[in-house]
Design a protein around this motif. Structure first.
Motif, mmCIF file in Angstrom:
data_model
loop_
_atom_site.group_PDB
_atom_site.id
_atom_site.type_symbol
_atom_site.label_atom_id
_atom_site.label_comp_id
_atom_site.label_asym_id
_atom_site.label_seq_id
_atom_site.Cartn_x
_atom_site.Cartn_y
_atom_site.Cartn_z
ATOM 1 N N PRO A 232 6.108 -4.047 -26.392
ATOM 2 C CA PRO A 232 6.513 -5.396 -25.994
ATOM 3 C C PRO A 232 6.779 -5.544 -24.505
ATOM 4 N N GLU A 233 7.279 -4.499 -23.853
ATOM 5 C CA GLU A 233 7.582 -4.605 -22.424
ATOM 6 C C GLU A 233 6.306 -4.775 -21.613
ATOM 7 N N ALA A 234 5.274 -3.999 -21.936
ATOM 8 C CA ALA A 234 4.014 -4.121 -21.197
ATOM 9 C C ALA A 234 3.373 -5.482 -21.436
ATOM 10 N N VAL A 235 3.397 -5.945 -22.669
ATOM 11 C CA VAL A 235 2.807 -7.246 -22.989
ATOM 12 C C VAL A 235 3.546 -8.358 -22.255
ATOM 13 N N ALA A 236 4.878 -8.323 -22.290
ATOM 14 C CA ALA A 236 5.675 -9.345 -21.600
ATOM 15 C C ALA A 236 5.432 -9.307 -20.095
ATOM 16 N N ARG A 237 5.352 -8.106 -19.537
ATOM 17 C CA ARG A 237 5.122 -7.976 -18.091
ATOM 18 C C ARG A 237 3.772 -8.571 -17.693
ATOM 19 N N GLU A 238 2.722 -8.262 -18.446
ATOM 20 C CA GLU A 238 1.389 -8.751 -18.108
ATOM 21 C C GLU A 238 1.282 -10.262 -18.288
ATOM 22 N N ILE A 239 1.854 -10.778 -19.369
ATOM 23 C CA ILE A 239 1.794 -12.227 -19.584
ATOM 24 C C ILE A 239 2.617 -12.952 -18.525
ATOM 25 N N GLY A 240 3.799 -12.418 -18.188
ATOM 26 C CA GLY A 240 4.617 -13.046 -17.157
ATOM 27 C C GLY A 240 3.910 -13.080 -15.819
ATOM 28 N N GLY A 241 3.268 -11.967 -15.453
ATOM 29 C CA GLY A 241 2.536 -11.933 -14.189
ATOM 30 C C GLY A 241 1.360 -12.882 -14.189
ATOM 31 N N PHE A 242 0.692 -12.984 -15.322
ATOM 32 C CA PHE A 242 -0.451 -13.895 -15.441
ATOM 33 C C PHE A 242 -0.008 -15.350 -15.268
#
Length: 251
Positions: A232-242
């Motif tokens: 979940p941390e990687a997914v949240a980080r990538e979506i937030g950056g996007f």
């Protein structure tokens, strides 16, 4: 003018985790169109009813929402986030999808499959959840599975909805054509795929990103299909950056 909405999460799935495929608590009307196109239409109808514009639509597991562009129902969608999901001819997806399709054709098969998902030892089987997450037997999934499977076990009308969708006729050439219509999507897109998963072909991630005029591919290593549960941390980080980057480009 429609209201702006940063994220509209779309979570329809043959492994009851969303609506209207087994976890919904209010059955659909008996006459409801639950074909793949009909289901995609439900997503578009929801955005219309809520009068939302500038929507970020997040896809995970179920891929019918990718067809909004092909169906001419995507004007309200400004951005796409595509996690591992059905695409091209991969409907139903892999071994779990094929087993789910078989279950709906066997008397009592839907209830049996739902009950098996509640048992950690059985969830580890590849045809159930063994390939959906990296830790299918995790006891922390027990409560979630009970909640997801309760409606389909308790209400014959919910089972009817699931069976109605799962028995709809699919044509590979038509599925590919509708996926490839994403070439006409002009918004920003992030394809956040799991290259190590065994259900949604790893090559589909880069292939989808290559179709989209403003698509970007990022791999989440070590995750299975449901990467938001595995990492979940990687997914949240990538979506937030996007989302942050997309907003900055639009200013």
């Amino acid at each position: 003018m429609g209201r702006r909405h940063p994220v509209a999460a779309e979570g329809l799935s043959l492994y009851p985790s969303g609506v209207p495929l087994g976890s919904h608590r209010i059955p659909m009307r008996e006459s409801a169109d639950l074909t793949l196109d009909g289901m995609a239409g439900l997503v578009a109808d929801l955005l219309d009813v809520l009068d939302l514009d500038d929507v970020t639509l997040v896809h995970s597991d179920w891929g019918g929402g990718l067809f909004l562009t092909a169906l001419g129902r995507g004007p309200r969608v400004a951005r796409l986030v595509i996690l591992p999901c059905e695409a091209f001819e991969n409907f139903p997806p892999g071994l779990p999808g094929k087993m789910a399709t078989l279950a709906v054709r066997i008397p009592g098969g839907v209830s049996l499959a739902a009950r098996q998902l509640r048992i950690a030892r059985l969830r580890r089987l590849p045809m159930l959840w063994g390939w959906m997450v990296t830790r299918p037997g995790d006891p922390r999934l027990d409560r979630r599975m009970r909640a997801w499977t309760e409606p389909v076990l308790a209400d014959a009308r919910i089972r009817r909805d699931l069976v109605k969708y799962a028995k709809s006729v699919l044509d590979d050439a038509d599925l590919i054509r509708k996926t490839e219509a994403l070439r006409g999507f002009e918004g920003d897109a992030l394809v956040l795929w799991s290259p190590d998963n065994r259900v949604m072909p790893p090559e589909h991630g880069p292939r989808l990103a290559g179709l989209l005029p403003h698509g970007r591919y990022v791999g989440i290593r070590g995750a299975a299909v449901l990467s938001m549960l595995d990492d979940p941390e990687a997914v949240a980080r990538e979506i937030g950056g996007f989302l942050t980057g997309s907003a900055a480009r639009r200013k």
